[in-house]
Design a protein around this motif. Structure first.
Motif, short mmCIF file in Angstrom:
data_model
loop_
_atom_site.label_atom_id
_atom_site.label_comp_id
_atom_site.label_asym_id
_atom_site.label_seq_id
_atom_site.Cartn_x
_atom_site.Cartn_y
_atom_site.Cartn_z
N PHE A 97 -3.02 14.47 -0.52
CA PHE A 97 -4.34 13.95 0.18
C PHE A 97 -5.29 15.02 0.56
O PHE A 97 -6.50 15.02 -0.02
N GLY A 156 1.04 -1.17 0.10
CA GLY A 156 -0.10 -0.10 0.04
C GLY A 156 0.90 1.35 0.01
O GLY A 156 2.12 1.26 -0.08
N GLY A 157 0.09 2.18 -0.02
CA GLY A 157 1.08 3.64 -0.34
C GLY A 157 1.83 3.80 0.98
O GLY A 157 2.98 4.20 0.88
N THR A 158 1.50 3.44 2.19
CA THR A 158 2.13 3.63 3.37
C THR A 158 3.50 2.78 3.40
O THR A 158 4.51 3.57 3.70
N ASP A 196 5.25 11.65 -4.19
CA ASP A 196 4.23 10.89 -3.42
C ASP A 196 3.10 11.01 -4.62
O ASP A 196 2.20 11.92 -4.34
N HIS A 242 -3.52 0.26 -5.82
CA HIS A 242 -5.11 -0.06 -5.31
C HIS A 242 -6.04 0.96 -4.97
O HIS A 242 -6.96 0.92 -4.36
N LYS A 243 -5.58 2.35 -5.41
CA LYS A 243 -6.49 3.34 -5.59
C LYS A 243 -6.96 3.67 -7.00
O LYS A 243 -7.84 2.69 -7.30
N CYS A 303 0.97 8.60 -4.71
CA CYS A 303 0.00 7.33 -4.48
C CYS A 303 -1.64 7.76 -4.85
O CYS A 303 -2.02 6.89 -5.52
N LEU A 304 -1.98 8.85 -4.64
CA LEU A 304 -3.35 9.21 -5.03
C LEU A 304 -3.34 9.52 -6.60
O LEU A 304 -4.26 9.35 -7.20
N PRO A 350 -1.19 14.60 -6.44
CA PRO A 350 -1.50 15.52 -5.69
C PRO A 350 -1.57 15.16 -4.09
O PRO A 350 -1.52 13.96 -3.79
N ILE A 378 5.82 4.43 1.02
CA ILE A 378 6.48 5.60 1.67
C ILE A 378 7.60 5.20 2.66
O ILE A 378 8.63 5.65 2.59
N HIS A 411 1.21 13.34 3.14
CA HIS A 411 0.58 12.30 3.82
C HIS A 411 1.07 11.94 5.38
O HIS A 411 2.55 12.08 5.41
N ASP A 450 -0.11 4.38 -6.13
CA ASP A 450 -1.12 3.28 -5.54
C ASP A 450 -1.94 2.44 -6.62
O ASP A 450 -2.66 3.03 -7.02
C1 LIG Z 1 -1.23 11.12 -1.24
C2 LIG Z 1 -1.35 9.86 -0.25
N1 LIG Z 1 -0.11 9.21 0.01
C3 LIG Z 1 -0.31 8.33 0.78
C4 LIG Z 1 -1.45 7.63 1.08
C5 LIG Z 1 -1.25 6.16 2.13
O1 LIG Z 1 -1.66 5.29 1.13
P1 LIG Z 1 -2.41 3.89 1.80
O2 LIG Z 1 -3.64 4.26 3.02
O3 LIG Z 1 -2.63 2.97 0.63
O4 LIG Z 1 -1.32 3.25 2.88
C6 LIG Z 1 -2.46 8.19 0.57
C7 LIG Z 1 -3.86 7.47 1.08
O5 LIG Z 1 -4.82 8.28 0.73
C8 LIG Z 1 -2.62 9.37 -0.03
O6 LIG Z 1 -3.68 10.06 -0.58
#
Ligand SMILES: Cc1ncc(COP(=O)(O)O)c(C=O)c1O
Length: 362
Positions: free
Chosen positions: A104, A22-24, A129, A165-166, A131-132, A102, A27, A56, A163
């Motif tokens: 979150f 996942g994103g976390t 980042d 998964h988004k 992720c989004l 961008p 990172i 984030h 991500d």
């Molecule tokens: C910009 C951004 N970075 C990181 C994350 C963390 O992703 P995750 O919830 O998949 O760990 C998110 C989650 O919404 C995000 O929007």
């Protein structure tokens, strides 16, 4: 496929990466790579990471887990990273700076070309980042939306998170972290040489990992294909523009920054958390933001179906009217955010911990 989508061809280097949970985790791993490389290079035991206030919370988590110091810098009136503040925050201990594409909270893209230039000038790394936005912005650019370069085409960008998964439409539990060079990726690995269980190595945080998730992620990506992602992005961005314009027209609400499909709004006239509560009663789940108090709505593919935007805006208009007319109404979030704003940080931490405990009890 992800590297290709994020500018690998124009990068001039071989972009490598890893599938994570996942994103976390993406990172966390990038931050681990920077920490370990900084330690190796300079013997620096307390490397710093500079991140705009809106990056984030996963960067705070990474700093806490990895023993890094996270230096938060202010954002400008449009909620984008203040480039001057980032420049000033860089010291000899800075291992990396961060930009969001961008962010979150407000869905706005930081000035990545400027951050990349600073990174190059000062010889520090830049993690973008995405992720989004990793699976939306490349297509937004091709569709003619105003998207400044934000990926590996910029020489200063040394790593990215995106991500699957988004907006990649893969099942939850997958993301991609990418690096400009294999040496950097090497620093994310874990190895143990003297364990009786054998010579041990693992590329990511987890030990055993579900291969099924990676396979499902791959299947989602090839099923969508470039055309599928482009069409999904087209629909989401058109809907995002409608939502943004519709919110801006509601008396008492103000759209924050210059967003594309994650639209944050605040209000000087009504309690925005009460608006969220009234929306929740109608079945809409908005995210609460703070500093300043605001809420956001992230447009996804499901919201692009006919009639959804009209219903959202109608309900929002009614929620604003109710929030103004019944200021003392019952609610879930308004009292929590109200309390959080009034309490010292330690007490809020305690409150959040107790909240999680409570979730485990129900
Ligand atoms: C910009 C951004 N970075 C990181 C994350 C963390 O992703 P995750 O919830 O998949 O760990 C998110 C989650 O919404 C995000 O929007």
């Amino acid at each position: 496929m992800t590297a290709h989508m994020l500018g690998a061809e124009g990068a001039g280097d071989e972009i490598v990466g890893t599938v994570t949970s996942g994103g976390t985790e993406s990172i966390l791993l990038a931050m681990k790579a920077y920490r370990d490389r900084a330690r190796e290079r300079g013997g620096e035991s307390d490397p710093e990471v500079v991140a705009p206030a809106t990056a984030h919370a996963a960067f705070d988590k990474a700093a806490q887990y990895l023993g890094l110091t996270l230096v938060r810098t202010p954002v400008d009136d449009g909620y984008r990273a203040d480039v001057g503040a980032v420049r000033e925050a860089i010291t000899d201990r800075t291992a990396a700076i961060v930009g969001s594409a961008p962010s979150f909270p407000h869905g706005v893209v930081d000035p990545i070309p400027e951050l990349a230039e600073i990174a190059r000038e000062r010889g520090v790394a830049l993690h973008v980042d995405a992720c989004l936005g990793g699976f939306v912005l490349p297509w937004a650019e091709r569709l003619g939306y105003p998207v400044p370069p934000f990926d590996f085409r910029l020489p200063g960008v040394t790593s990215m998170s995106a991500d699957t998964h988004k907006y990649g439409y893969a099942p939850k539990g997958t993301s991609v972290v990418l690096y400009r060079d294999a040496d950097l990726r090497r620093h994310q690995y874990f190895t143990a040489t003297d364990w009786p269980g054998g010579l041990y190595f693992s590329p990511t945080m987890a030990g055993s990992r579900p291969g099924a998730l990676s396979a499902a992620c791959w299947a989602a990506m090839v099923a969508m294909g470039e055309e599928g992602y482009m069409e999904a992005a087209r629909a989401i961005l058109e809907t995002g523009a409608e939502v943004r314009a519709g919110i801006a027209e509601i008396p008492g609400l103000r759209v924050l920054g210059d967003p594309l499909w994650v639209i944050a709004f605040a209000s000087e006239e009504v309690d925005v958390y009460r608006v969220m509560d009234r929306m929740a009663e109608r079945g809409w789940s908005l995210n609460g933001l703070q500093r300043p108090p605001a809420a956001h709505f992230a447009v996804t593919l499901r919201h692009t179906q006919p009639g959804v935007v009209e219903r959202l805006l109608e309900d929002l208009r009614a929620a604003v009217a109710e929030a103004g007319a019944r200021p003392d109404g019952e609610g879930e979030l308004a009292p929590v955010y109200g309390m959080a704003a009034a309490l010292p940080e330690e007490a809020v931490r305690e409150l959040l911990g107790s909240f999680v405990d409570m979730l485990y009890r129900v």
